[in-house]
Design a protein around this motif. Structure first.
Motif, PDB file in Angstrom:
ATOM      1  N   ILE B  24      35.533  82.291  22.858  1.00  0.00           N
ATOM      2  CA  ILE B  24      35.025  83.134  21.765  1.00  0.00           C
ATOM      3  C   ILE B  24      34.989  84.598  22.206  1.00  0.00           C
ATOM      4  CG2 ILE B  24      32.945  83.694  20.443  1.00  0.00           C
ATOM      5  CD1 ILE B  24      32.419  80.649  20.255  1.00  0.00           C
ATOM      6  N   LEU B  25      34.435  84.831  23.398  1.00  0.00           N
ATOM      7  CA  LEU B  25      34.358  86.220  23.882  1.00  0.00           C
ATOM      8  C   LEU B  25      35.754  86.815  24.058  1.00  0.00           C
ATOM      9  CD1 LEU B  25      31.520  86.172  26.562  1.00  0.00           C
ATOM     10  CD2 LEU B  25      31.483  87.264  24.301  1.00  0.00           C
ATOM     11  N   ALA B  26      36.666  86.015  24.626  1.00  0.00           N
ATOM     12  CA  ALA B  26      38.017  86.529  24.868  1.00  0.00           C
ATOM     13  C   ALA B  26      38.674  86.939  23.547  1.00  0.00           C
ATOM     14  CB  ALA B  26      38.857  85.477  25.589  1.00  0.00           C
ATOM     15  N   ARG B  27      38.508  86.096  22.529  1.00  0.00           N
ATOM     16  CA  ARG B  27      39.101  86.416  21.219  1.00  0.00           C
ATOM     17  C   ARG B  27      38.491  87.703  20.642  1.00  0.00           C
ATOM     18  NH1 ARG B  27      43.520  83.142  19.461  1.00  0.00           N
ATOM     19  NH2 ARG B  27      43.264  81.151  20.518  1.00  0.00           N
ATOM     20  N   ILE B  28      37.170  87.844  20.816  1.00  0.00           N
ATOM     21  CA  ILE B  28      36.518  89.032  20.258  1.00  0.00           C
ATOM     22  C   ILE B  28      36.997  90.298  20.992  1.00  0.00           C
ATOM     23  CG2 ILE B  28      34.302  90.220  20.017  1.00  0.00           C
ATOM     24  CD1 ILE B  28      33.035  87.418  19.578  1.00  0.00           C
ATOM     25  N   PHE B  29      37.031  90.217  22.315  1.00  0.00           N
ATOM     26  CA  PHE B  29      37.433  91.401  23.085  1.00  0.00           C
ATOM     27  C   PHE B  29      38.898  91.754  22.805  1.00  0.00           C
ATOM     28  CE2 PHE B  29      34.098  90.099  26.501  1.00  0.00           C
ATOM     29  CZ  PHE B  29      33.085  90.568  25.684  1.00  0.00           C
ATOM     30  N   ALA B  30      39.756  90.724  22.819  1.00  0.00           N
ATOM     31  CA  ALA B  30      41.180  90.986  22.570  1.00  0.00           C
ATOM     32  C   ALA B  30      41.379  91.503  21.154  1.00  0.00           C
ATOM     33  CB  ALA B  30      42.003  89.717  22.800  1.00  0.00           C
ATOM     34  N   GLY B  31      40.563  90.989  20.236  1.00  0.00           N
ATOM     35  CA  GLY B  31      40.652  91.457  18.854  1.00  0.00           C
ATOM     36  C   GLY B  31      40.296  92.933  18.734  1.00  0.00           C
ATOM     37  N   ARG B  32      39.494  93.435  19.647  1.00  0.00           N
ATOM     38  CA  ARG B  32      39.178  94.874  19.690  1.00  0.00           C
ATOM     39  C   ARG B  32      40.249  95.663  20.410  1.00  0.00           C
ATOM     40  NH1 ARG B  32      33.808  96.103  18.599  1.00  0.00           N
ATOM     41  NH2 ARG B  32      33.776  98.025  19.796  1.00  0.00           N
ATOM     42  N   GLY B  33      41.292  94.966  20.826  1.00  0.00           N
ATOM     43  CA  GLY B  33      42.391  95.657  21.511  1.00  0.00           C
ATOM     44  C   GLY B  33      42.149  95.852  22.993  1.00  0.00           C
ATOM     45  N   LEU B  34      41.132  95.172  23.541  1.00  0.00           N
ATOM     46  CA  LEU B  34      40.828  95.350  24.959  1.00  0.00           C
ATOM     47  C   LEU B  34      41.711  94.447  25.828  1.00  0.00           C
ATOM     48  CD1 LEU B  34      36.926  95.460  24.869  1.00  0.00           C
ATOM     49  CD2 LEU B  34      38.579  97.356  24.800  1.00  0.00           C
ATOM     50  N   ASN B  35      42.084  94.960  26.981  1.00  0.00           N
ATOM     51  CA  ASN B  35      42.735  94.118  27.975  1.00  0.00           C
ATOM     52  C   ASN B  35      41.678  93.215  28.591  1.00  0.00           C
ATOM     53  OD1 ASN B  35      45.398  95.341  27.877  1.00  0.00           O
ATOM     54  ND2 ASN B  35      44.361  97.149  28.696  1.00  0.00           N
TER      55      ASN B  35
END
Lengths: 308, 601
Positions: B24-35
């Motif tokens: 869940i966290l990975a999807r949220i962070f990646a969704g913000r464009g974060l590496n």
């Protein structure tokens, strides 16, 4: 986005009807088996069966393991793979799935198939892969100069059992029947005409066919010789055996001693093959091996969407 | 603009929903464009044990799990006890105030006790969800993406589960707003959303893009993810996927399929690879292209099934008896795995040999963000000198090829490459044998034994690698040739070494260069030797006990490294492990550093 494909060289697929003869199936190398080896009869019967069935040589793949009998593909004029000890059935399964339009025939010996390769043998049977598996069973390890094999009779003296084998042999016929093979037969090198018929039935059968062939080793097995087998083998087809009778098939397959049945013990035709059950092979694009490679734009896009 | 680089660590027992919280966290962070980089340190147990997952994200590059935790979520006492001492000032610990006692934290660590029972409304498994809500609050991220990610994660369990978990996440989010102090920085956002991918997914997708039509495997951690992806996508993509009785069967089946012309692949770990070794030699002998991935885990034998290691190098180098050409490659990260598989298939097809990939648990099960634009599935497919039927129905003699010697499957050519027909092609009948054979396939192992032919065939096969070497990109030194230290690594350590190099420059004023070796066989001996000869101090960094790569490098180049940094405790390197070891070695304290993984055991 379109996939770049460097086209491989291609050769016309369907051949002009050529004159096939029994000779067509003979490889140009003469077998280097010991004079009198039962395997001569097997290779001749296989060539005869393929000829009588009219199968084009380029659509046949003969896959063997390692051992005296596994040299057989080199004596055929068909496609051949001479693989590793015990691995013929696994390689053949992969080849059959890679190109399910090929007629794939596996050949090998008792050590190869029932010893080192027994795991693949058992699993190929339960999968009912459409293969014909011919085991030249001489109840001895010949190429390594005479050690005990998984089918050596209990008490047999060999170079590795100088005091007589204390182990029970595998009986491949009931093993194959309960293992899920859908055509289970036995032949004898001393009865080549009968063997040709058994082979033809096995090759035409849709599903896993085992033919265990008594193929005497004239050099290292002095117990189970032509002379020993000749009076004992009795042809099931001449005895009115019903190959759809499971329990009778097990009973006849377990028989050993003064009377040893050969012929078709067991056959069922109501089960689908592994290839039948895999939709990937039936989407109208032919063998997997010859399909266009790469992903369509839609497929690629869908895969990337999964990551977002 | 300075980048923001932060990490969330979640720990507990297997079965407490740690992996799904990490997803869940990975999807949220990646969704913000974060590496991002996510690494799960887990144990070979379905329920219980200790699992610790680190998700690190930044608007700058992220190449490893990093060195620090900013948000610490211990879901049980054990996790609290093992990790709390590693938190530094500025970090937060979120935990169930009824069940977990914090112990002594460093000054400046914010302890955030939460009434989990109340927030999770009695759902004992939902403490992780409440903690996720609180985490987003502290990171200054709006609640909506969490709701979307929770919906995605729980939709299989039905609408009620989705609604319940959203409510719990929201409760955690609001509780943190009222009770805890948010970070002085906010999780940044970049314009382009990224995807997330594990290395095993990347391997499988790379195979699909390369045109794999046959995939076989026996389940073995940490390679099973490739099988699961393949099985899940098989029917959509037209791939035959088989779970086989053992790895011996796997490799032999793959070779059988490859012999008919399929692109065929398998993945396993060290134990399974050991079983495949003889068959890999067969692929070399009958000149059949196959690709096999060894996802390394800590060995020997069963070893530590869920822990990472680079311990299979010599096994892969030595797989199969005798000399035969093969390609061995160690990609550096998830994207590299994806891109390497199609490249390797092209090389294997061209040179008609097996291709072996060394991955490891770290990158295969680890998750990375990926720019969808970089996942180019439109890869060139080059099959080399392959003869397939053309299907136009023109005539060819179905019995020709072998008996009349019209086709020599193993023709001795200048390049060593012999045009390869496949069964089913008229006019090209041949027998391929694992016994030594002549150009036409005749066995020369018994009746026709011939030392001259044997020599010719050995040399013909070996010659293929000369062509292959010229096609492989030589390794490049990153950084100055006269750097104080040159750090050499292979495969998955590339990212962490790069970060160590940056830290050495930024925090220690030490100029370091990096040499990553990807293609191991054939090896660019001349170029590697040239680079190392110019280097002042060479330290080899690898995740094994004996310095397998150092030994290989010495055997191929005669070069002996000045120092070694090795780790073999099952956990991957963190950047500071390498930094501290380099400092100690440059100070002359040691030539062999074995960093200690600081978690309390």
């Amino acid at each position: 986005m379109s996939t770049t494909i460097a086209p491989p060289t291609t050769v016309p697929a369907s051949a002009a009807p050529a004159q096939l003869s029994k000779e067509t199936y003979k490889g140009r190398i003469h077998p280097d088996w010991c004079p009198g080896c039962g395997d001569f009869s097997v290779v001749a019967a296989l060539q005869a069966a393929l000829f009588e069935l009219g199968l084009p040589p380029h659509q046949i793949l003969v896959v063997s393991g390692i051992g005296c009998s596994s040299n057989l593909p080199g004596y055929m004029n068909t496609y051949g793979l001479h693989t590793l000890h015990g691995r013929a059935v696994a390689v053949a399964t992969g080849a059959k799935l890679g190109n399910h339009e090929l007629k794939v025939i596996c050949t090998g010996g008792d050590g190869d198939g029932y010893g080192i390769g027994c795991n693949h043998f058992v699993h190929a049977m339960r999968r009912n892969v459409d293969l014909t598996y011919i085991v030249m069973d001489n109840q001895i390890y010949g190429l390594t100069t005479g050690q005990v094999s998984p089918t050596s009779v209990k008490g047999m003296k060999t170079k590795s059992t100088p005091h007589g084998s204390v182990e029970n042999p595998i009986n491949p016929i009931p093993l194959a029947i309960v293992g899920g093979a859908t055509y289970v037969a036995r032949a004898f090198s001393g009865k080549q005409k009968h063997m040709v018929e058994i082979f033809k039935g096995a090759i035409l059968h849709k599903g896993f066919a085992l033919v265990d062939v008594f193929s005497p080793c004239v050099t290292y097995n002095k117990d189970n010789t032509y002379q020993w087998f000749n009076p004992r083998v009795k042809i099931l087809e001449e005895q009115g055996h019903d190959p759809s009778d499971f329990h009778r098939a097990i009973d006849r397959g377990s028989q050993w001693g003064d009377e040893i049945p050969i012929g078709l013990f067991w056959r069922r035709t109501d089960l689908p093959t592994l290839e039948d059950l895999e939709p990937v092979l039936h989407d109208g694009h032919g063998p997997l091996a010859w399909r266009k490679l790469g992903l369509s734009n839609e497929q690629a896009q869908a895969l990337i969407e999964e990551l977002l | 603009m300075a980048t923001v680089d932060f990490a969330v660590g979640i720990g507990g027992e297997n079965g407490q929903g740690i992996a799904s919280a990490g997803d869940i966290l990975a999807r949220i962070f990646a969704g913000r464009g974060l590496n991002l980089n996510a690494y799960n340190a887990y144990q070979s147990i379905i329920r219980g044990g200790h699992t610790f997952l680190t998700v690190r994200a930044s608007d700058g590059p992220v190449r490893s799990m990093g060195d620090k935790i900013d948000v610490f979520i211990p879901l049980n006492q054990d996790t609290m006890d093992r990790h709390l001492h590693l938190l530094r000032a500025g970090a937060c610990a979120l935990y169930d105030r009824e069940k977990i006692k914090p112990g002594v934290a460093a000054a400046g660590v914010q302890l955030c006790p939460m009434p989990m029972k109340e927030l999770a409304k009695g759902n004992k498994l939902a403490a992780n969800t409440a903690a996720l809500g609180a985490t987003l609050q502290l990171l200054g991220i709006a609640a909506e993406p969490l709701e979307a990610a929770v919906t995605r994660q729980f939709k299989k369990k039905g609408d009620a589960a989705v609604a319940e978990n959203i409510a719990i996440a929201r409760a955690g989010y609001d509780y943190a707003a009222q009770n805890f102090k948010a970070f002085p920085w906010q999780a940044p956002r970049r314009p382009k959303p990224l995807g997330v991918i594990t290395g095993n997914q990347a391997i499988a997708m790379g195979g699909a893009a390369a045109g794999v039509k046959f995939y076989a495997a026996y389940p073995m951690s940490p390679s099973t993810g490739v099988l699961m992806w393949m099985a899940g996508h098989a029917r959509k993509l037209g791939i035959m996927v088989r779970q086989v009785e053992d790895e011996i069967g796997v490799m032999n089946m793959v070779i059988g399929a490859a012999c008919t012309g399929c692109r065929a692949m398998c993945a396993t770990s060290g134990g399974g690879f050991a079983l495949m070794a003889e068959a890999i030699g067969m692929a070399g002998m009958i000149e059949t292209p196959v690709v096999c991935i060894d996802v390394q885990r800590a060995g020997p034998a069963t070893g530590v099934p869920t822990k990472t290691e680079q311990g299979d190098l010599w096994q892969v180098l030595g797989a199969g008896q005798g000399d035969y050409p093969r390609l061995v490659v160690a990609p550096a990260n998830q994207l590299d795995l994806f891109q390497t598989i199609p490249e390797l298939f092209n090389l294997c097809d061209k040179y008609q040999c097996p291709g072996l990939v060394l991955s490891d648990l770290l990158i295969s099960e680890g998750t990375a963000s990926v720019d969808p634009g970089e996942l180019d599935c439109n890869v060139p497919i080059e099959r080399g000198e392959l003869i397939l039927p053309d299907g136009n129905g023109a005539a060819a003699d179905p019995s020709s090829g072998y008996n009349n010697r019209a086709y020599l499957r193993f023709k001795n050519t200048a390049s060593g490459i012999s045009p390869r027909a496949v069964p089913g092609v008229p006019g090209h009948i041949f027998v391929a044998a694992t016994d030594e054979h002549d150009e036409d396939g005749t066995l020369i192992s018994d009746e026709f034994t011939n030392p001259h032919t044997r020599r010719m065939m050995v040399e013909k096969r070996a010659r293929k690698m000369q062509g292959a070497l010229a096609e492989l990109a030589p390794p490049k030194l990153v950084g100055p040739e006269n750097a104080a230290v040159t750090l050499v690594g292979w495969g998955s350590t590339q990212g962490v070494i790069r970060e160590a190099v940056e830290k050495l420059a930024g925090e220690e004023g030490i100029v370091a260069a990096q040499l990553s070796i990807k293609w191991l066989v054939p090896l660019h001996v001349a170029e590697i030797s040239r680079i190392l000869a110019c280097s002042r101090t060479v330290i080899i960094v690898e995740n094994n006990y004996s310095g397998q790569f150092a030994r290989y490098l010495r055997s191929e180049t005669g070069f002996e490294a000045h120092g070694h940094i090795r780790k073999y405790d099952g956990e991957p390197f963190m950047p500071h492990h390498i930094v501290e070891a380099v400092k100690a070695q440059l100070a002359g304290q040691t030539r062999l550093s074995v960093p200690v993984h600081e978690v309390n055991a």
